[in-house]
Scaffold this motif. Sequence first.
Motif, PDB file in Angstrom:
ATOM      1  N   UNK A   1       0.806  -1.218   0.000  1.00  0.00           N
ATOM      2  CA  UNK A   1       0.000   0.000   0.000  1.00  0.00           C
ATOM      3  C   UNK A   1       0.841   1.270   0.000  1.00  0.00           C
ATOM      4  N   UNK A   2       2.011   1.220   0.582  1.00  0.00           N
ATOM      5  CA  UNK A   2       2.867   2.408   0.546  1.00  0.00           C
ATOM      6  C   UNK A   2       4.305   2.008   0.243  1.00  0.00           C
ATOM      7  N   UNK A   3       4.442   1.002  -0.608  1.00  0.00           N
ATOM      8  CA  UNK A   3       5.778   0.520  -0.966  1.00  0.00           C
ATOM      9  C   UNK A   3       6.392   1.405  -2.050  1.00  0.00           C
ATOM     10  N   UNK A   4       7.645   1.721  -1.875  1.00  0.00           N
ATOM     11  CA  UNK A   4       8.373   2.392  -2.944  1.00  0.00           C
ATOM     12  C   UNK A   4       8.665   1.373  -4.048  1.00  0.00           C
ATOM     13  N   UNK A   5       9.074   1.886  -5.200  1.00  0.00           N
ATOM     14  CA  UNK A   5       9.424   0.998  -6.312  1.00  0.00           C
ATOM     15  C   UNK A   5      10.587   0.088  -5.902  1.00  0.00           C
ATOM     16  N   UNK A   6      11.535   0.660  -5.199  1.00  0.00           N
ATOM     17  CA  UNK A   6      12.686  -0.133  -4.762  1.00  0.00           C
ATOM     18  C   UNK A   6      12.264  -1.261  -3.821  1.00  0.00           C
ATOM     19  N   UNK A   7      11.394  -0.950  -2.866  1.00  0.00           N
ATOM     20  CA  UNK A   7      10.944  -1.981  -1.933  1.00  0.00           C
ATOM     21  C   UNK A   7      10.172  -3.090  -2.648  1.00  0.00           C
ATOM     22  N   UNK A   8       9.396  -2.686  -3.642  1.00  0.00           N
ATOM     23  CA  UNK A   8       8.593  -3.660  -4.390  1.00  0.00           C
ATOM     24  C   UNK A   8       9.507  -4.608  -5.164  1.00  0.00           C
ATOM     25  N   UNK A   9      10.469  -4.033  -5.856  1.00  0.00           N
ATOM     26  CA  UNK A   9      11.381  -4.874  -6.635  1.00  0.00           C
ATOM     27  C   UNK A   9      12.244  -5.750  -5.719  1.00  0.00           C
TER      28      UNK A   9
ATOM     29  N   UNK B   1       9.760   7.900  -4.288  1.00  0.00           N
ATOM     30  CA  UNK B   1      11.175   8.238  -4.140  1.00  0.00           C
ATOM     31  C   UNK B   1      11.874   8.473  -5.473  1.00  0.00           C
ATOM     32  N   UNK B   2      11.244   8.085  -6.571  1.00  0.00           N
ATOM     33  CA  UNK B   2      11.932   8.200  -7.861  1.00  0.00           C
ATOM     34  C   UNK B   2      11.312   9.264  -8.761  1.00  0.00           C
ATOM     35  N   UNK B   3       9.999   9.418  -8.710  1.00  0.00           N
ATOM     36  CA  UNK B   3       9.352  10.420  -9.539  1.00  0.00           C
ATOM     37  C   UNK B   3       9.178  11.711  -8.745  1.00  0.00           C
TER      38      UNK B   3
END
Lengths: 277, 277, 277, 277
Positions: free
Chosen positions: C142-150, D176-178
Amino acid sequence: MKLASRTETRKKTVIELDDVKIGGNKPTIMAGPCAVESREQVMETAKAVRAAGATILRGGAYKPRTSPYSFQGLGEEGLQYLAEARKETGLKIVTEMMGLEQMEPVMEYTDIIQIGARNMQNYPLLSAIGELDKPVMLKRGMSATIREWLLAAEYIMEAGNHQVILCERGIRTFSEKTRNTLDLSSIPLVKELSHLPVIADPSHGTGMKKLVAPMSKAAIACGADGLILEVHPNPEEALSDGPQSLEPGEFSDLMQELSLIDSSLGSSGDKILPSAI
Amino acid sequence: MKLASRTETRKKTVIELDDVKIGGNKPTIMAGPCAVESREQVMETAKAVRAAGATILRGGAYKPRTSPYSFQGLGEEGLQYLAEARKETGLKIVTEMMGLEQMEPVMEYTDIIQIGARNMQNYPLLSAIGELDKPVMLKRGMSATIREWLLAAEYIMEAGNHQVILCERGIRTFSEKTRNTLDLSSIPLVKELSHLPVIADPSHGTGMKKLVAPMSKAAIACGADGLILEVHPNPEEALSDGPQSLEPGEFSDLMQELSLIDSSLGSSGDKILPSAI
Amino acid sequence: MKLASRTETRKKTVIELDDVKIGGNKPTIMAGPCAVESREQVMETAKAVRAAGATILRGGAYKPRTSPYSFQGLGEEGLQYLAEARKETGLKIVTEMMGLEQMEPVMEYTDIIQIGARNMQNYPLLSAIGELDKPVMLKRGMSATIREWLLAAEYIMEAGNHQVILCERGIRTFSEKTRNTLDLSSIPLVKELSHLPVIADPSHGTGMKKLVAPMSKAAIACGADGLILEVHPNPEEALSDGPQSLEPGEFSDLMQELSLIDSSLGSSGDKILPSAI
Amino acid sequence: MKLASRTETRKKTVIELDDVKIGGNKPTIMAGPCAVESREQVMETAKAVRAAGATILRGGAYKPRTSPYSFQGLGEEGLQYLAEARKETGLKIVTEMMGLEQMEPVMEYTDIIQIGARNMQNYPLLSAIGELDKPVMLKRGMSATIREWLLAAEYIMEAGNHQVILCERGIRTFSEKTRNTLDLSSIPLVKELSHLPVIADPSHGTGMKKLVAPMSKAAIACGADGLILEVHPNPEEALSDGPQSLEPGEFSDLMQELSLIDSSLGSSGDKILPSAI
């Protein structure tokens, strides 16, 4: 950031209005109604908050309302009531200036100019106010980062006015119960980064009367130089912000609790030193 | 919400572990390293936090790390070090259980089971822990609303375990300088809505060592039943969370300040009554 | 990030289940009810979405509900209905596994294992699923960054299972009208950073039936490898997520519109090259 | 909300500037540099975007910059360059007015007045612009809800100016990226609630050049009435927003892709009917 930065000048800024100090050894309490509604309302509130220990009276004559159909404030008439209350009680006045077209009346009556959260990045307004010789209370924008907030202060200072007070009033998050999320960590953080005084607004920060007292205590405990609080003689009938306004008796009780907490803090707040955050 | 709700039972829940109480008249301090790294590290920290007044030792043996390539904790070996430190100092232990496969070792060694923020809505885990007879500390999820957090506690209680401690550890916002935004308003709000004790985690809530002391004081001032703090004998060399860990001396200083604030609060925290929030 | 990274392997991952491909040249559509409620409901929905062009049937047998008092799903009975629908229609099945205790039944019946948003950082679950030989659909937290998701995908891949499909399902913001904020920019961004296929969930992403069609079209237009959509024969009577479910006729209309958009895209999606984001 | 509401008037608002329409059957493309930097830069960009199919030239002469020490724009000189480019190319002009003190020059040169995100709740400015007879493009505030945004439009309309174009430019989240999170769901949602045209700004919405093309396509696919895009002849040397600016060739390629998507949409966008959201 140059002028607002703690590395620029090690001495903490203290704003002085006669015997009222903001940024000194004691927290400064600003209190009063959200909006000025009538002479009686202002006078009654002013006397009550004065008796309880506040030194500055807050009250909006020009109100930035989300809807154009909501009560927009009494305008100059409201400013006059504030001035009458000052004369009667000796309280200083803080009130919002929403735009340059309000400069003349606001400058005539107020002691501190408030820049609201919605105007934190209204740069022409900041620069114009930077040319005035009156203290400014700059509220943090609804989703402003610490850097953006301090750079907004920088706009005012760069134009010549160094008497800036910062005010944390809550940020917008996913919170479903509180009006905003009062970000108290901004207070010690700003004190690391800047020499400017910083106060908290637990009324807007929470939007809930029951949370105002605990969050006021927390703000003082983490080093706030003061508070701005909404007090209304009859919150149920307030034209704005009733649910977050304290009654005079509640405000008086809170002032006593705050006094005890402040005494317990000692001088610990001064031990914070600059760092490379 | 039924079992966690303040309307269900007017009496505030107090968790008791021998002479250690959570939710009683005095704030309870949990302190220790983020991760258990070695016998020496745990023992040294335990003795230091014990001497400064903490009553519960924190330390992670199983670490939920964002990357699979980061240090994942010592596992059962870490639990054994915590148990040795308990034997030596008398401190109780709180440590995280990340999944049911860790239930056996964690149950053997810990006094309080920690459910981390990432697992706040891991419902099978909550229900399984609800069948155990050991206090649980339930951290708020990174973007959990108050309602979601209390309903997560409800999962544990509905399964039979009513010994739940809530822990505010910061929410995710746009903040660019702090690791999270410590939402202290959640503390008085949860106390309005629930009879469960609630503590704060200023270490994770801020991610910055310099903000830990002021936010600890603020948490106590707004009514927290305790704190969980990261303390490390040598933060620069910590395998995780070094930037937010206090050194033992700093922790000791903070404990003295907290004691003064807590004394100044009187019994005001108990005056809060249930409402229809 | 090593295994999930686009720099690790230039070839885009394509998941194949017999003749159904995810990550290939055509978007893959997964559709079905939020929760399996009855044999009839599943069968009726399966036939309808099959006729309209879906190739994968979604449906929850184990439901992660915010409240322990809400409908929790039919469990293994629900899985059996999904399997019957697969036999009847040829659709593949995707369904959620909430914990390891559900591994045996879920593995017996499903073609793709869904990891829900609440479990995105349930690392023991990710690692355990990483040892299985079945594709996994990993929803963004729900509030994951792209980095955390990957990096959550990396946990699965590091344990051996490289068949990971990512699913953007909306993030939590201050939005007052939509259930979540569907972050479509995550789709082209993830495709820059990773070789894994990524799909969108406009049903959870918006929570509003009227927004599902336009956001489905937008997702395909920005390069999504597919969609997962909630379809219910009678949304008003759905036991969960009725307000965001399409009726079969609406779904069929949408499929035709999507087909036209997809045809207009040409092969432009493949021109994106790795970069140092 | 009265005047901006879809229930007030069923007919969709179409803004017409000679033969340029905003809110009509075809998406309108506004393109140009973030800031006007020189006569050559503006002229070169104008010709390029004109050739590729844009009908409106964007460019800032007065720039609201976070820091007072950043480039603040060329002021009236910049407006003159825009006017020269209009004369040369036939493009209409959209440029930002930050405050009333800029009203005279901006009114002299521009075709559409832009209100920036930072000024979305600058109510005196909105009301003053409401008295003018020129179309206004109102950007969504950084953390404005849909209701707040529409009520800001209401301020302009209530003062008499009904020619309002809404612009989604991304909201502030934890991303964090956009640079921001482009909330495309706001586009179909606003179209449900209001008769005003709404466009998207994928340049500010993402802050990343590589995401501009896919998000532009997505915006058109979900029903946007147009786009505003940053194009710079030499992004690496741009005085502001270089990382999110397209080169003329990239813009031209994108225009061709958009044309194909738009053709594939048919008249489906018009089928949305008012509802009680």
